[in-house]
Enzyme design. Structure first.
Site, short mmCIF file in Angstrom:
data_model
loop_
_atom_site.label_atom_id
_atom_site.label_comp_id
_atom_site.label_asym_id
_atom_site.label_seq_id
_atom_site.Cartn_x
_atom_site.Cartn_y
_atom_site.Cartn_z
NE ARG A 15 35.74 10.77 8.83
CZ ARG A 15 36.62 11.70 8.15
NH1 ARG A 15 37.00 11.67 7.24
NH2 ARG A 15 37.62 11.87 9.60
CE LYS A 22 39.28 4.53 13.19
NZ LYS A 22 38.74 6.73 13.59
CD GLN A 75 33.59 4.62 25.34
OE1 GLN A 75 33.29 4.54 24.08
NE2 GLN A 75 32.90 5.87 26.08
CE1 TYR A 103 42.50 9.51 21.98
CE2 TYR A 103 41.91 10.15 20.35
CZ TYR A 103 42.11 10.64 21.44
OH TYR A 103 40.89 11.63 22.16
N GLY A 104 43.16 4.24 19.43
CA GLY A 104 43.69 2.66 18.57
C GLY A 104 44.05 3.19 17.47
CG ASP A 105 41.56 6.54 15.70
OD1 ASP A 105 42.51 6.54 16.32
OD2 ASP A 105 40.64 6.91 15.49
CE LYS A 333 51.28 -27.30 9.78
NZ LYS A 333 49.90 -27.57 9.74
CB SER A 387 62.49 -37.08 -6.50
OG SER A 387 63.85 -36.48 -6.65
CB SER A 405 62.39 -41.69 -6.69
OG SER A 405 63.48 -42.44 -6.51
C1 UD1 Z 1 40.08 13.87 18.82
C2 UD1 Z 1 39.84 14.56 19.87
C3 UD1 Z 1 40.40 15.88 19.00
C4 UD1 Z 1 42.11 15.23 17.95
C5 UD1 Z 1 41.76 14.20 17.62
C6 UD1 Z 1 42.90 14.01 17.15
C7 UD1 Z 1 38.42 15.12 21.73
C8 UD1 Z 1 37.10 15.28 21.83
N1 UD1 Z 1 38.78 15.04 20.46
O1 UD1 Z 1 38.57 14.59 18.14
O2 UD1 Z 1 40.84 17.16 19.19
O3 UD1 Z 1 42.18 16.27 17.26
O4 UD1 Z 1 41.10 13.09 18.11
O5 UD1 Z 1 42.99 12.56 16.58
O6 UD1 Z 1 38.86 13.71 22.59
N2 UD1 Z 1 37.01 7.25 21.37
C9 UD1 Z 1 36.35 5.85 21.96
N3 UD1 Z 1 35.56 5.99 22.86
C10 UD1 Z 1 34.09 6.96 22.28
C11 UD1 Z 1 34.63 7.77 21.63
C12 UD1 Z 1 35.96 7.93 21.20
O7 UD1 Z 1 36.77 4.83 22.41
O8 UD1 Z 1 32.69 7.10 23.04
C13 UD1 Z 1 37.73 6.04 20.63
C14 UD1 Z 1 37.64 6.34 19.14
O9 UD1 Z 1 38.11 4.80 19.13
C15 UD1 Z 1 39.27 6.56 18.43
C16 UD1 Z 1 40.10 7.49 19.90
O10 UD1 Z 1 38.57 7.49 21.00
O11 UD1 Z 1 40.23 5.96 19.35
C17 UD1 Z 1 39.20 8.94 19.18
O12 UD1 Z 1 38.59 9.31 19.10
P1 UD1 Z 1 37.69 10.24 17.53
O13 UD1 Z 1 36.14 10.57 17.55
O14 UD1 Z 1 37.78 9.94 16.14
O15 UD1 Z 1 37.91 11.54 18.26
P2 UD1 Z 1 37.82 12.74 16.64
O16 UD1 Z 1 36.68 13.56 16.74
O17 UD1 Z 1 39.05 12.12 15.62
CA CA Z 2 39.80 10.61 15.07
#
Ligand code: UD1
Ligand code: CA
Length: 449
Positions: A15, A22, A75, A103-105, A333, A387, A405
Protein backbone atom coordinates in the site's frame (compact mmCIF):
# COMPACT_ATOMS: atom_id res chain seq x y z
CA UNK A 1 17.62 -10.66 32.47
CA UNK A 2 18.67 -11.71 28.95
CA UNK A 3 16.49 -10.39 26.15
CA UNK A 4 16.50 -11.17 22.43
CA UNK A 5 14.70 -8.96 19.93
CA UNK A 6 13.05 -10.24 16.79
CA UNK A 7 12.08 -7.48 14.38
CA UNK A 8 9.78 -8.45 11.51
CA UNK A 9 10.60 -6.56 8.33
CA UNK A 10 10.02 -8.98 5.46
CA UNK A 11 6.73 -7.60 4.16
CA UNK A 12 6.50 -5.74 0.87
CA UNK A 13 4.29 -2.88 2.03
CA UNK A 14 2.11 -2.95 -1.09
CA UNK A 15 0.00 0.00 0.00
CA UNK A 16 3.02 2.34 -0.01
CA UNK A 17 2.95 2.07 -3.81
CA UNK A 18 6.75 2.23 -3.91
CA UNK A 19 9.85 0.49 -5.25
CA UNK A 20 11.50 1.11 -1.88
CA UNK A 21 10.66 -1.47 0.81
CA UNK A 22 8.28 0.05 3.34
CA UNK A 23 10.63 -0.22 6.33
CA UNK A 24 13.30 1.80 4.48
CA UNK A 25 11.12 4.86 3.90
CA UNK A 26 12.66 7.69 5.90
CA UNK A 27 11.01 8.81 9.10
CA UNK A 28 12.71 11.57 11.12
CA UNK A 29 15.78 11.40 8.90
CA UNK A 30 16.41 7.65 9.25
CA UNK A 31 14.88 4.48 7.79
CA UNK A 32 11.58 3.65 9.51
CA UNK A 33 13.13 0.36 10.68
CA UNK A 34 15.60 2.24 12.91
CA UNK A 35 12.80 3.49 15.15
CA UNK A 36 11.67 0.03 16.28
CA UNK A 37 15.34 -0.99 16.63
CA UNK A 38 16.05 2.06 18.81
CA UNK A 39 13.09 1.30 21.10
CA UNK A 40 14.24 -2.32 21.38
CA UNK A 41 17.90 -1.48 21.89
CA UNK A 42 17.00 0.63 24.93
CA UNK A 43 16.36 -2.72 26.71
CA UNK A 44 20.02 -3.65 26.10
CA UNK A 45 19.16 -6.93 24.34
CA UNK A 46 21.91 -9.50 23.99
CA UNK A 47 20.79 -10.42 20.46
CA UNK A 48 18.84 -8.61 17.77
CA UNK A 49 17.51 -10.53 14.77
CA UNK A 50 15.88 -8.73 11.85
CA UNK A 51 13.70 -10.88 9.59
CA UNK A 52 14.07 -9.65 6.00
CA UNK A 53 12.35 -10.79 2.81
CA UNK A 54 11.27 -8.22 0.28
CA UNK A 55 14.50 -6.44 -0.88
CA UNK A 56 16.32 -8.46 1.78
CA UNK A 57 19.80 -7.10 1.05
CA UNK A 58 18.81 -3.45 1.28
CA UNK A 59 16.88 -4.03 4.50
CA UNK A 60 19.80 -5.99 6.00
CA UNK A 61 22.18 -3.16 5.11
CA UNK A 62 19.93 -0.64 6.85
CA UNK A 63 19.82 -2.88 9.92
CA UNK A 64 23.63 -3.13 10.00
CA UNK A 65 23.90 0.65 9.57
CA UNK A 66 21.95 0.94 12.79
CA UNK A 67 24.03 -1.61 14.67
CA UNK A 68 26.77 -3.85 13.26
CA UNK A 69 25.98 -6.62 15.72
CA UNK A 70 22.47 -7.19 14.35
CA UNK A 71 21.86 -10.62 12.81
CA UNK A 72 19.56 -10.96 9.82
CA UNK A 73 17.66 -13.88 8.38
CA UNK A 74 15.76 -14.07 5.09
CA UNK A 75 12.13 -15.22 5.06
CA UNK A 76 11.32 -16.43 1.55
CA UNK A 77 8.49 -16.81 0.75
CA UNK A 78 6.64 -14.68 3.31
CA UNK A 79 3.94 -16.91 4.73
CA UNK A 80 2.80 -14.81 7.69
CA UNK A 81 3.97 -13.35 10.97
CA UNK A 82 4.33 -16.72 12.79
CA UNK A 83 6.37 -18.06 9.86
CA UNK A 84 8.50 -14.89 10.06
CA UNK A 85 9.23 -15.43 13.77
CA UNK A 86 10.04 -19.09 13.10
CA UNK A 87 12.89 -17.99 10.78
CA UNK A 88 14.70 -16.60 13.82
CA UNK A 89 14.48 -19.91 15.71
CA UNK A 90 17.73 -21.45 14.38
CA UNK A 91 19.67 -18.26 15.20
CA UNK A 92 18.23 -17.94 18.70
CA UNK A 93 18.00 -21.69 19.46
CA UNK A 94 20.57 -21.38 22.25
CA UNK A 95 19.49 -17.91 23.45
CA UNK A 96 18.28 -18.10 27.04
CA UNK A 97 15.78 -15.66 28.51
CA UNK A 98 13.10 -13.50 26.96
CA UNK A 99 12.20 -12.81 23.36
CA UNK A 100 10.33 -9.71 22.20
CA UNK A 101 8.78 -9.50 18.74
CA UNK A 102 8.56 -6.01 17.18
CA UNK A 103 7.35 -4.89 13.74
CA UNK A 104 9.56 -2.82 11.46
CA UNK A 105 6.56 -0.75 10.41
CA UNK A 106 5.48 0.17 13.95
CA UNK A 107 7.98 2.87 14.92
CA UNK A 108 6.73 4.50 18.11
CA UNK A 109 6.60 1.73 20.71
CA UNK A 110 8.28 3.14 23.83
CA UNK A 111 10.95 1.24 25.78
CA UNK A 112 8.88 1.79 28.96
CA UNK A 113 6.02 -0.16 27.37
CA UNK A 114 8.37 -3.03 26.52
CA UNK A 115 9.64 -2.93 30.13
CA UNK A 116 6.03 -3.23 31.33
CA UNK A 117 5.59 -6.30 29.13
CA UNK A 118 8.75 -7.88 30.57
CA UNK A 119 7.43 -7.16 34.07
CA UNK A 120 4.08 -8.80 33.22
CA UNK A 121 5.99 -11.95 32.34
CA UNK A 122 6.24 -12.60 36.08
CA UNK A 123 2.57 -13.63 35.99
CA UNK A 124 2.04 -14.74 32.39
CA UNK A 125 3.87 -17.12 30.05
CA UNK A 126 3.01 -14.96 27.04
CA UNK A 127 2.33 -11.21 27.07
CA UNK A 128 0.72 -9.34 24.17
CA UNK A 129 0.65 -5.55 23.68
CA UNK A 130 -2.91 -4.31 23.15
CA UNK A 131 -4.43 -0.87 22.59
CA UNK A 132 -7.80 0.75 21.99
CA UNK A 133 -7.67 2.73 18.77
CA UNK A 134 -10.22 5.43 17.90
CA UNK A 135 -10.97 3.38 14.78
CA UNK A 136 -10.28 -0.35 15.33
CA UNK A 137 -10.45 -0.85 11.55
CA UNK A 138 -8.74 -4.03 10.40
CA UNK A 139 -6.62 -4.73 13.47
CA UNK A 140 -6.75 -8.13 15.15
CA UNK A 141 -9.13 -8.17 18.17
CA UNK A 142 -8.22 -9.36 21.68
CA UNK A 143 -10.71 -11.72 23.34
CA UNK A 144 -10.12 -11.41 27.10
CA UNK A 145 -11.52 -12.69 30.36
CA UNK A 146 -10.30 -10.67 33.32
CA UNK A 147 -6.54 -10.36 33.01
CA UNK A 148 -6.37 -13.46 30.80
CA UNK A 149 -6.11 -13.21 27.03
CA UNK A 150 -7.95 -16.17 25.49
CA UNK A 151 -7.56 -15.56 21.80
CA UNK A 152 -6.72 -13.04 19.08
CA UNK A 153 -9.04 -12.99 16.08
CA UNK A 154 -7.79 -11.46 12.85
CA UNK A 155 -10.26 -9.02 11.32
CA UNK A 156 -10.68 -11.17 8.20
CA UNK A 157 -11.71 -14.14 10.36
CA UNK A 158 -13.78 -12.25 12.94
CA UNK A 159 -17.55 -12.47 13.46
CA UNK A 160 -19.63 -9.28 13.69
CA UNK A 161 -19.65 -9.59 17.49
CA UNK A 162 -15.85 -9.96 17.56
CA UNK A 163 -15.37 -6.99 15.22
CA UNK A 164 -17.30 -4.88 17.73
CA UNK A 165 -14.49 -5.43 20.28
CA UNK A 166 -12.35 -2.30 20.67
CA UNK A 167 -9.27 -3.83 22.27
CA UNK A 168 -6.81 -4.53 19.43
CA UNK A 169 -3.52 -6.30 18.81
CA UNK A 170 -0.40 -4.16 18.24
CA UNK A 171 1.63 -7.18 17.16
CA UNK A 172 4.23 -6.86 19.92
CA UNK A 173 4.75 -10.14 21.78
CA UNK A 174 6.89 -11.05 24.78
CA UNK A 175 7.57 -14.61 25.94
CA UNK A 176 10.41 -16.85 26.99
CA UNK A 177 12.36 -17.43 23.76
CA UNK A 178 12.16 -21.23 23.94
CA UNK A 179 8.40 -21.16 24.65
CA UNK A 180 7.80 -18.68 21.82
CA UNK A 181 9.55 -20.87 19.24
CA UNK A 182 7.81 -24.04 20.37
CA UNK A 183 4.41 -22.30 20.10
CA UNK A 184 5.21 -20.77 16.72
CA UNK A 185 6.27 -24.17 15.36
CA UNK A 186 2.75 -25.46 16.00
CA UNK A 187 0.84 -22.66 14.25
CA UNK A 188 -1.12 -23.73 11.16
CA UNK A 189 -2.51 -21.74 8.25
CA UNK A 190 -6.20 -22.67 8.26
CA UNK A 191 -7.63 -19.15 8.07
CA UNK A 192 -9.09 -16.59 5.68
CA UNK A 193 -5.64 -15.45 4.47
CA UNK A 194 -4.02 -18.90 4.36
CA UNK A 195 -1.16 -17.41 6.44
CA UNK A 196 0.68 -18.55 9.55
CA UNK A 197 -0.61 -16.03 12.09
CA UNK A 198 1.62 -15.19 15.05
CA UNK A 199 -1.60 -14.29 16.85
CA UNK A 200 -2.56 -18.00 16.94
CA UNK A 201 0.04 -18.66 19.64
CA UNK A 202 -2.43 -17.21 22.16
CA UNK A 203 -4.97 -19.98 21.74
CA UNK A 204 -2.23 -22.61 21.51
CA UNK A 205 -0.71 -21.41 24.78
CA UNK A 206 -4.09 -21.37 26.53
CA UNK A 207 -4.81 -24.92 25.33
CA UNK A 208 -1.54 -25.98 26.97
CA UNK A 209 -2.67 -24.44 30.24
CA UNK A 210 -0.24 -21.53 29.98
CA UNK A 211 -1.33 -18.11 31.20
CA UNK A 212 -1.50 -15.41 28.50
CA UNK A 213 -1.75 -11.80 29.59
CA UNK A 214 -1.77 -8.39 27.96
CA UNK A 215 -0.49 -4.89 28.58
CA UNK A 216 -2.03 -1.82 26.97
CA UNK A 217 -0.53 1.40 25.66
CA UNK A 218 -1.84 4.58 23.98
CA UNK A 219 -2.68 4.34 20.30
CA UNK A 220 0.08 6.82 19.43
CA UNK A 221 2.66 4.14 20.27
CA UNK A 222 1.24 1.42 18.08
CA UNK A 223 0.64 3.52 14.98
CA UNK A 224 1.45 1.13 12.14
CA UNK A 225 2.55 2.61 8.81
CA UNK A 226 0.93 1.08 5.74
CA UNK A 227 0.44 4.10 3.44
CA UNK A 228 2.27 7.31 2.52
CA UNK A 229 -0.49 9.24 4.26
CA UNK A 230 0.26 7.35 7.48
CA UNK A 231 3.98 7.98 6.94
CA UNK A 232 3.32 11.72 6.72
CA UNK A 233 1.14 11.52 9.84
CA UNK A 234 3.90 9.64 11.65
CA UNK A 235 6.48 12.26 10.64
CA UNK A 236 4.24 15.02 11.98
CA UNK A 237 3.64 13.11 15.21
CA UNK A 238 7.36 12.53 15.66
CA UNK A 239 8.23 16.20 15.08
CA UNK A 240 5.54 17.44 17.47
CA UNK A 241 6.90 15.15 20.16
CA UNK A 242 10.57 16.00 19.45
CA UNK A 243 9.89 19.77 19.59
CA UNK A 244 8.07 19.42 22.89
CA UNK A 245 10.93 17.34 24.30
CA UNK A 246 13.56 19.86 23.18
CA UNK A 247 11.66 22.71 24.87
CA UNK A 248 11.20 20.56 27.96
CA UNK A 249 14.97 19.89 28.01
CA UNK A 250 15.75 23.61 28.10
CA UNK A 251 16.45 24.26 24.42
CA UNK A 252 15.16 27.57 23.04
CA UNK A 253 13.28 27.15 19.75
CA UNK A 254 12.15 30.52 18.43
CA UNK A 255 9.73 28.91 15.94
CA UNK A 256 9.35 25.28 17.04
CA UNK A 257 6.93 24.33 14.27
CA UNK A 258 9.61 25.08 11.63
CA UNK A 259 12.40 22.99 13.15
CA UNK A 260 12.80 19.35 12.07
CA UNK A 261 14.63 16.79 14.17
CA UNK A 262 16.06 13.35 13.40
CA UNK A 263 15.57 10.28 15.55
CA UNK A 264 18.97 10.71 17.23
CA UNK A 265 19.32 14.51 17.42
CA UNK A 266 20.91 15.51 20.73
CA UNK A 267 20.82 19.15 21.90
CA UNK A 268 22.12 20.43 25.23
CA UNK A 269 20.40 22.78 27.65
CA UNK A 270 20.38 26.49 26.84
CA UNK A 271 21.21 25.93 23.19
CA UNK A 272 19.27 28.25 20.90
CA UNK A 273 17.82 27.09 17.60
CA UNK A 274 16.38 29.66 15.19
CA UNK A 275 13.62 29.16 12.63
CA UNK A 276 13.73 26.70 9.74
CA UNK A 277 16.61 24.58 10.96
CA UNK A 278 16.76 20.98 9.70
CA UNK A 279 18.58 18.30 11.69
CA UNK A 280 19.61 15.28 9.62
CA UNK A 281 20.87 12.14 11.37
CA UNK A 282 23.72 12.10 13.90
CA UNK A 283 23.87 15.71 15.09
CA UNK A 284 24.96 16.66 18.58
CA UNK A 285 24.83 20.24 19.85
CA UNK A 286 26.35 21.15 23.21
CA UNK A 287 24.84 23.45 25.80
CA UNK A 288 24.82 27.12 24.94
CA UNK A 289 25.57 26.77 21.24
CA UNK A 290 23.47 28.85 18.86
CA UNK A 291 22.11 27.68 15.51
CA UNK A 292 20.62 30.61 13.60
CA UNK A 293 17.86 30.30 11.01
CA UNK A 294 17.85 28.21 7.84
CA UNK A 295 20.73 25.87 8.66
CA UNK A 296 20.94 22.28 7.44
CA UNK A 297 22.95 20.01 9.75
CA UNK A 298 23.88 16.35 9.41
CA UNK A 299 26.49 14.06 11.01
CA UNK A 300 28.17 16.90 12.88
CA UNK A 301 29.11 18.04 16.37
CA UNK A 302 28.76 21.63 17.60
CA UNK A 303 30.49 22.52 20.85
CA UNK A 304 29.62 24.91 23.65
CA UNK A 305 29.70 28.58 22.70
CA UNK A 306 29.78 27.96 18.94
CA UNK A 307 27.51 29.96 16.61
CA UNK A 308 26.32 28.60 13.28
CA UNK A 309 24.43 30.31 10.46
CA UNK A 310 22.14 31.73 9.32
CA UNK A 311 22.15 29.68 6.11
CA UNK A 312 25.01 27.33 6.99
CA UNK A 313 25.36 23.72 5.96
CA UNK A 314 27.27 21.25 8.13
CA UNK A 315 27.76 17.86 6.53
CA UNK A 316 29.01 14.54 7.95
CA UNK A 317 32.30 14.81 9.78
CA UNK A 318 32.01 18.53 10.58
CA UNK A 319 33.39 19.01 14.11
CA UNK A 320 33.18 22.48 15.62
CA UNK A 321 35.14 23.02 18.84
CA UNK A 322 34.23 25.60 21.48
CA UNK A 323 33.51 29.16 20.39
CA UNK A 324 33.85 28.41 16.69
CA UNK A 325 31.90 30.80 14.47
CA UNK A 326 30.50 29.55 11.16
CA UNK A 327 28.57 32.24 9.30
CA UNK A 328 26.26 32.52 6.30
CA UNK A 329 26.61 30.47 3.15
CA UNK A 330 29.36 28.32 4.59
CA UNK A 331 29.56 24.57 3.95
CA UNK A 332 31.73 22.32 6.11
CA UNK A 333 32.30 18.63 5.39
CA UNK A 334 34.62 16.14 7.11
CA UNK A 335 36.58 18.94 8.73
CA UNK A 336 37.67 19.67 12.28
CA UNK A 337 37.64 23.32 13.37
CA UNK A 338 39.57 23.88 16.60
CA UNK A 339 38.61 26.32 19.32
CA UNK A 340 37.84 29.89 18.30
CA UNK A 341 38.08 29.39 14.52
CA UNK A 342 36.08 31.93 12.49
CA UNK A 343 34.64 31.11 9.07
CA UNK A 344 32.30 34.01 8.47
CA UNK A 345 31.10 33.99 4.89
CA UNK A 346 30.72 32.14 1.59
CA UNK A 347 33.21 29.36 2.18
CA UNK A 348 33.66 25.65 1.54
CA UNK A 349 35.89 23.63 3.88
CA UNK A 350 36.07 19.90 3.09
CA UNK A 351 38.54 17.22 4.23
CA UNK A 352 40.40 19.73 6.37
CA UNK A 353 41.71 20.58 9.81
CA UNK A 354 41.88 24.18 11.00
CA UNK A 355 43.93 25.06 14.09
CA UNK A 356 42.88 27.27 17.01
CA UNK A 357 41.88 30.91 16.46
CA UNK A 358 42.49 30.82 12.73
CA UNK A 359 40.44 33.21 10.62
CA UNK A 360 39.17 32.03 7.25
CA UNK A 361 38.36 34.95 4.91
CA UNK A 362 35.22 35.25 2.82
CA UNK A 363 35.04 33.14 -0.30
CA UNK A 364 37.71 30.61 0.70
CA UNK A 365 37.56 27.15 -0.89
CA UNK A 366 39.48 24.01 -0.01
CA UNK A 367 39.79 22.47 -3.49
CA UNK A 368 39.67 18.93 -2.15
CA UNK A 369 38.60 17.03 -5.26
CA UNK A 370 40.78 16.54 -8.32
CA UNK A 371 38.04 14.83 -10.31
CA UNK A 372 39.07 11.38 -9.10
CA UNK A 373 40.36 11.54 -5.52
CA UNK A 374 39.83 13.62 -2.40
CA UNK A 375 42.77 15.37 -0.69
CA UNK A 376 43.30 17.02 2.70
CA UNK A 377 44.03 20.58 3.67
CA UNK A 378 45.86 21.23 6.93
CA UNK A 379 45.74 24.77 8.32
CA UNK A 380 47.66 25.65 11.48
CA UNK A 381 46.72 27.80 14.45
CA UNK A 382 46.39 31.61 14.40
CA UNK A 383 46.52 31.58 10.62
CA UNK A 384 44.93 34.33 8.53
CA UNK A 385 43.51 33.02 5.26
CA UNK A 386 42.82 36.04 3.01
CA UNK A 387 39.48 36.38 1.25
CA UNK A 388 39.03 34.36 -1.93
CA UNK A 389 41.91 31.98 -1.24
CA UNK A 390 41.79 28.71 -3.18
CA UNK A 391 43.62 26.03 -1.19
CA UNK A 392 44.46 23.34 -3.72
CA UNK A 393 44.76 20.14 -1.67
CA UNK A 394 46.82 18.35 -0.60
CA UNK A 395 48.31 21.44 1.01
CA UNK A 396 49.47 22.64 4.42
CA UNK A 397 49.52 26.15 5.84
CA UNK A 398 51.77 26.54 8.89
CA UNK A 399 50.97 28.25 12.22
CA UNK A 400 50.66 32.06 12.18
CA UNK A 401 51.01 32.16 8.37
CA UNK A 402 48.91 34.36 6.07
CA UNK A 403 47.67 34.03 2.52
CA UNK A 404 47.04 37.12 0.40
CA UNK A 405 43.49 37.53 -0.82
CA UNK A 406 42.79 36.07 -4.20
CA UNK A 407 45.64 33.57 -3.88
CA UNK A 408 45.60 30.12 -5.42
CA UNK A 409 47.73 28.15 -2.96
CA UNK A 410 49.22 25.06 -4.57
CA UNK A 411 52.34 24.69 -2.42
CA UNK A 412 52.75 24.34 1.34
CA UNK A 413 53.08 27.63 3.24
CA UNK A 414 55.70 27.57 6.04
CA UNK A 415 54.78 28.80 9.53
CA UNK A 416 54.78 32.61 9.86
CA UNK A 417 55.17 33.15 6.09
CA UNK A 418 52.94 35.32 3.89
CA UNK A 419 51.99 33.49 0.70
CA UNK A 420 51.16 35.62 -2.36
CA UNK A 421 49.92 33.58 -5.28
CA UNK A 422 48.28 35.97 -7.73
CA UNK A 423 49.30 38.25 -10.62
CA UNK A 424 50.87 41.59 -9.63
CA UNK A 425 48.61 44.61 -10.26
CA UNK A 426 49.39 47.09 -13.08
CA UNK A 427 47.59 50.51 -13.32
CA UNK A 428 47.22 52.16 -16.78
CA UNK A 429 46.43 55.87 -16.24
CA UNK A 430 43.33 57.14 -18.13
CA UNK A 431 42.81 53.86 -19.96
CA UNK A 432 39.38 53.20 -18.40
CA UNK A 433 37.69 56.33 -19.81
CA UNK A 434 39.41 55.97 -23.22
CA UNK A 435 38.18 52.40 -23.45
CA UNK A 436 34.58 53.37 -22.59
CA UNK A 437 34.55 56.18 -25.20
CA UNK A 438 35.78 53.77 -27.87
CA UNK A 439 33.11 51.16 -27.01
CA UNK A 440 30.35 53.83 -27.07
CA UNK A 441 31.51 54.97 -30.51
CA UNK A 442 31.43 51.39 -31.84
CA UNK A 443 27.89 50.91 -30.48
CA UNK A 444 26.66 54.21 -32.02
CA UNK A 445 28.15 53.21 -35.43
CA UNK A 446 26.36 49.86 -35.35
CA UNK A 447 22.98 51.54 -34.56
CA UNK A 448 23.16 53.56 -37.87
CA UNK A 449 23.87 50.64 -40.22
C1 UD1 B 1 -0.77 -7.84 12.18
C2 UD1 B 1 -1.47 -8.73 13.20
C3 UD1 B 1 -2.74 -8.03 13.69
C4 UD1 B 1 -2.37 -6.68 14.29
C5 UD1 B 1 -1.58 -5.85 13.28
C6 UD1 B 1 -1.02 -4.62 13.96
C7 UD1 B 1 -0.99 -11.04 12.59
C8 UD1 B 1 -1.53 -12.26 11.93
N1 UD1 B 1 -1.80 -9.98 12.59
O1 UD1 B 1 -1.64 -7.72 11.06
O2 UD1 B 1 -3.38 -8.82 14.69
O3 UD1 B 1 -3.55 -6.01 14.69
O4 UD1 B 1 -0.46 -6.58 12.77
O5 UD1 B 1 -0.41 -3.77 13.05
O6 UD1 B 1 0.08 -11.07 13.11
N2 UD1 B 1 5.77 -9.67 8.15
C9 UD1 B 1 6.84 -10.48 7.85
N3 UD1 B 1 6.63 -11.66 7.21
C10 UD1 B 1 5.39 -12.07 6.85
C11 UD1 B 1 4.29 -11.24 7.15
C12 UD1 B 1 4.51 -10.04 7.81
O7 UD1 B 1 7.99 -10.14 8.18
O8 UD1 B 1 5.30 -13.15 6.26
C13 UD1 B 1 6.01 -8.40 8.85
C14 UD1 B 1 5.61 -7.19 8.03
O9 UD1 B 1 6.70 -6.72 7.26
C15 UD1 B 1 5.20 -6.20 9.08
C16 UD1 B 1 4.67 -7.08 10.20
O10 UD1 B 1 5.21 -8.36 9.99
O11 UD1 B 1 6.31 -5.48 9.58
C17 UD1 B 1 3.14 -7.13 10.24
O12 UD1 B 1 2.66 -7.71 9.05
P1 UD1 B 1 1.34 -7.22 8.35
O13 UD1 B 1 1.12 -8.03 7.14
O14 UD1 B 1 1.34 -5.74 8.20
O15 UD1 B 1 0.25 -7.65 9.45
P2 UD1 B 1 -1.21 -7.09 9.64
O16 UD1 B 1 -2.10 -7.70 8.63
O17 UD1 B 1 -1.16 -5.61 9.73
CA1 CA C 1 0.34 -3.90 9.15
Amino acid sequence: MQVSLIVLAAGMGTRMNSDLPKVLHPLAGVPMLHHALAAGRALEPSRIVVVTGHEAQAVARAALDFDESIETVVQDPQLGTAHAVAQAAPILADAPGEAIVLYGDTPFVRPETLEAMLAARATHAVVILGFEPRDPGRYGRLIVEGDQLLKIVEYKDASEAERAIRLCNSGVVCAEAAALFSLVARVGNQNAAGEYYLTDIVELACAQGLSVGYVTCPEAETLGINTRAQLAEAEAAFQTQARAEALENGVTLTAPETVFFALDTWIGRDAVVGPNVIFGPAVTVESGAEIKGFCHLEGCHISRGATVGPFARLRPGAELAEDVHVGNFVEIKNAVLDEGVKVGHLTYLGDAHVGEFTNIGAGTVTCNYDGVMKHRTEIGRNVFIGSDTMLVAPVTVGDRAMTASGSVITEDVPAEALALARARQVNKPGLATRLIERLKAIKAGKGKS
